[in-house]
Design a protein around this motif. Structure first.
Motif, PDB file in Angstrom:
ATOM      1  N   HIS A   1      28.840  41.502 -14.304  1.00 12.09           N
ATOM      2  CA  HIS A   1      28.017  42.648 -13.830  1.00 12.09           C
ATOM      3  C   HIS A   1      26.636  42.494 -14.084  1.00 12.09           C
ATOM      4  O   HIS A   1      26.335  42.462 -15.258  1.00 12.09           O
ATOM      5  CB  HIS A   1      28.732  43.951 -14.521  1.00 12.09           C
ATOM      6  N   ILE A   2      26.130  42.067 -13.250  1.00 11.53           N
ATOM      7  CA  ILE A   2      24.542  41.589 -13.441  1.00 11.53           C
ATOM      8  C   ILE A   2      23.684  42.595 -12.735  1.00 11.53           C
ATOM      9  O   ILE A   2      23.985  43.171 -11.752  1.00 11.53           O
ATOM     10  CB  ILE A   2      24.133  40.336 -12.956  1.00 11.53           C
ATOM     11  N   LEU A   3      22.556  42.864 -13.357  1.00 10.50           N
ATOM     12  CA  LEU A   3      21.436  43.823 -12.821  1.00 10.50           C
ATOM     13  C   LEU A   3      20.328  42.867 -12.286  1.00 10.50           C
ATOM     14  O   LEU A   3      19.968  41.945 -13.092  1.00 10.50           O
ATOM     15  CB  LEU A   3      21.110  44.873 -13.953  1.00 10.50           C
ATOM     16  N   ILE A   4      19.983  43.153 -11.124  1.00 13.10           N
ATOM     17  CA  ILE A   4      18.721  42.374 -10.543  1.00 13.10           C
ATOM     18  C   ILE A   4      17.618  43.361 -10.270  1.00 13.10           C
ATOM     19  O   ILE A   4      17.758  44.179  -9.534  1.00 13.10           O
ATOM     20  CB  ILE A   4      18.947  41.614  -9.261  1.00 13.10           C
ATOM     21  N   VAL A   5      16.516  43.519 -11.218  1.00 18.73           N
ATOM     22  CA  VAL A   5      15.625  44.549 -11.077  1.00 18.73           C
ATOM     23  C   VAL A   5      14.133  43.954 -10.546  1.00 18.73           C
ATOM     24  O   VAL A   5      13.913  42.801 -10.693  1.00 18.73           O
ATOM     25  CB  VAL A   5      15.427  45.194 -12.441  1.00 18.73           C
ATOM     26  N   SER A   6      13.405  44.868  -9.961  1.00 14.42           N
ATOM     27  CA  SER A   6      11.917  44.645  -9.725  1.00 14.42           C
ATOM     28  C   SER A   6      11.244  44.531 -10.968  1.00 14.42           C
ATOM     29  O   SER A   6      11.495  45.393 -11.887  1.00 14.42           O
ATOM     30  CB  SER A   6      11.835  45.623  -8.614  1.00 14.42           C
ATOM     31  N   ASN A   7      10.344  43.569 -10.914  1.00 15.46           N
ATOM     32  CA  ASN A   7       9.397  43.512 -12.159  1.00 15.46           C
ATOM     33  C   ASN A   7       8.653  44.693 -12.242  1.00 15.46           C
ATOM     34  O   ASN A   7       8.396  45.157 -13.346  1.00 15.46           O
ATOM     35  CB  ASN A   7       8.572  42.146 -12.269  1.00 15.46           C
ATOM     36  N   LYS A   8       8.080  45.057 -11.051  1.00 15.60           N
ATOM     37  CA  LYS A   8       7.368  46.424 -11.162  1.00 15.60           C
ATOM     38  C   LYS A   8       8.032  47.571 -10.856  1.00 15.60           C
ATOM     39  O   LYS A   8       9.369  47.409 -10.395  1.00 15.60           O
ATOM     40  CB  LYS A   8       6.155  46.482 -10.081  1.00 15.60           C
ATOM     41  N   VAL A   9       7.763  48.585 -11.586  1.00 13.46           N
ATOM     42  CA  VAL A   9       8.525  49.921 -11.401  1.00 13.46           C
ATOM     43  C   VAL A   9       8.438  50.442  -9.804  1.00 13.46           C
ATOM     44  O   VAL A   9       7.266  50.796  -9.606  1.00 13.46           O
ATOM     45  CB  VAL A   9       7.850  50.981 -12.454  1.00 13.46           C
ATOM     46  N   ILE A  10       9.630  50.410  -9.315  1.00 16.62           N
ATOM     47  CA  ILE A  10       9.571  51.198  -7.941  1.00 16.62           C
ATOM     48  C   ILE A  10      10.938  52.154  -8.445  1.00 16.62           C
ATOM     49  O   ILE A  10      11.939  51.663  -8.734  1.00 16.62           O
ATOM     50  CB  ILE A  10      10.145  50.218  -6.791  1.00 16.62           C
ATOM     51  N   PRO A  11      10.701  53.564  -8.543  1.00 18.41           N
ATOM     52  CA  PRO A  11      11.929  54.356  -9.054  1.00 18.41           C
ATOM     53  C   PRO A  11      13.162  54.281  -8.289  1.00 18.41           C
ATOM     54  O   PRO A  11      14.059  54.236  -8.955  1.00 18.41           O
ATOM     55  CB  PRO A  11      11.178  55.757  -9.078  1.00 18.41           C
ATOM     56  N   THR A  12      12.762  54.446  -7.068  1.00 17.04           N
ATOM     57  CA  THR A  12      14.196  54.683  -6.225  1.00 17.04           C
ATOM     58  C   THR A  12      13.944  53.736  -4.869  1.00 17.04           C
ATOM     59  O   THR A  12      12.812  53.616  -4.628  1.00 17.04           O
ATOM     60  CB  THR A  12      14.819  56.160  -6.101  1.00 17.04           C
ATOM     61  N   VAL A  13      14.934  53.616  -4.001  1.00 14.96           N
ATOM     62  CA  VAL A  13      14.881  53.102  -2.694  1.00 14.96           C
ATOM     63  C   VAL A  13      13.941  53.860  -1.986  1.00 14.96           C
ATOM     64  O   VAL A  13      13.224  53.314  -1.099  1.00 14.96           O
ATOM     65  CB  VAL A  13      16.444  52.974  -2.217  1.00 14.96           C
ATOM     66  N   ASN A  14      13.969  55.396  -2.222  1.00 17.66           N
ATOM     67  CA  ASN A  14      13.062  56.028  -1.377  1.00 17.66           C
ATOM     68  C   ASN A  14      11.525  55.841  -1.539  1.00 17.66           C
ATOM     69  O   ASN A  14      10.821  56.337  -0.752  1.00 17.66           O
ATOM     70  CB  ASN A  14      13.336  57.399  -2.035  1.00 17.66           C
ATOM     71  N   ASP A  15      11.198  55.046  -2.673  1.00 17.23           N
ATOM     72  CA  ASP A  15       9.769  54.883  -2.707  1.00 17.23           C
ATOM     73  C   ASP A  15       9.586  53.465  -2.297  1.00 17.23           C
ATOM     74  O   ASP A  15       8.304  52.902  -2.425  1.00 17.23           O
ATOM     75  CB  ASP A  15       9.611  54.858  -4.282  1.00 17.23           C
ATOM     76  N   LEU A  16      10.302  52.812  -1.662  1.00 17.96           N
ATOM     77  CA  LEU A  16       9.996  51.295  -1.065  1.00 17.96           C
ATOM     78  C   LEU A  16       9.250  51.411   0.025  1.00 17.96           C
ATOM     79  O   LEU A  16       9.298  52.665   1.086  1.00 17.96           O
ATOM     80  CB  LEU A  16      11.323  50.658  -0.431  1.00 17.96           C
ATOM     81  N   THR A  17       8.334  50.444   0.284  1.00 11.97           N
ATOM     82  CA  THR A  17       7.384  50.388   1.728  1.00 11.97           C
ATOM     83  C   THR A  17       7.848  48.984   1.938  1.00 11.97           C
ATOM     84  O   THR A  17       8.257  48.215   1.259  1.00 11.97           O
ATOM     85  CB  THR A  17       5.837  50.630   1.143  1.00 11.97           C
TER      86      THR A  17
END
Ligand code: AMP
Length: 118
Positions: free
Chosen positions: A37-53
């Motif tokens: 069980h591994i988490l792959i996180v963005s280095n910069k804060v993107i709160p949710t998928v809704n905030d992706l561009t």
């Protein structure tokens, strides 16, 4: 904006880190729900998928290819695994910093359970 995962990315909080590059960081989940069980996180804060561009597509693409490599490294690629991104309340998201769960190491069962009447 900073989250608990920002502290892990920056090395200010201990973690079992497996991978880091300029875009993403991967570490073992503190409360594993499967043998892997591994988490792959963005280095910069993107709160949710809704905030992706569209400008974030390099990050989301990297999350996938890192997941693939880690699955191979964990020896679970052949048997299979699941990649999960939870979003907001109905998705059960707890940490508001974009992350993908890589879970495997055993049969994971059905993807979802039906509610009565579905
Ligand atoms: P989610 O519900 O998708 O937001 O998942 C958040 C995940 O982060 C959970 O599986 C937690 O166990 C995990 N988690 C929370 N704090 C830590 C931490 N300090 N180190 C590793 N994993 C964590």
């Amino acid at each position: 904006m900073s989250t608990i995962f920002t502290k892990i990315v920056n090395g200010e909080l201990p973690s079992d880190m497996l991978y880091q590059d300029d875009l993403v960081t991967a570490f073992r989940d503190i409360n594993p729900l499967a043998p892997t069980h591994i988490l792959i996180v963005s280095n910069k804060v993107i709160p949710t998928v809704n905030d992706l561009t569209e400008a974030d597509e390099k990050i989301t693409g990297r999350m996938m290819t890192v997941a693939k490599k880690l699955a191979e490294q964990e020896g679970i690629a052949e048997d299979g695994y699941r990649l999960i991104i939870n979003c907001n309340a109905h998705g059960g998201q707890e940490v508001f910093h974009l992350h993908m769960h890589l879970v495997g190491g055993r049969p994971l069962g059905p993807m979802l359970y039906r509610q009565k009447g579905e």
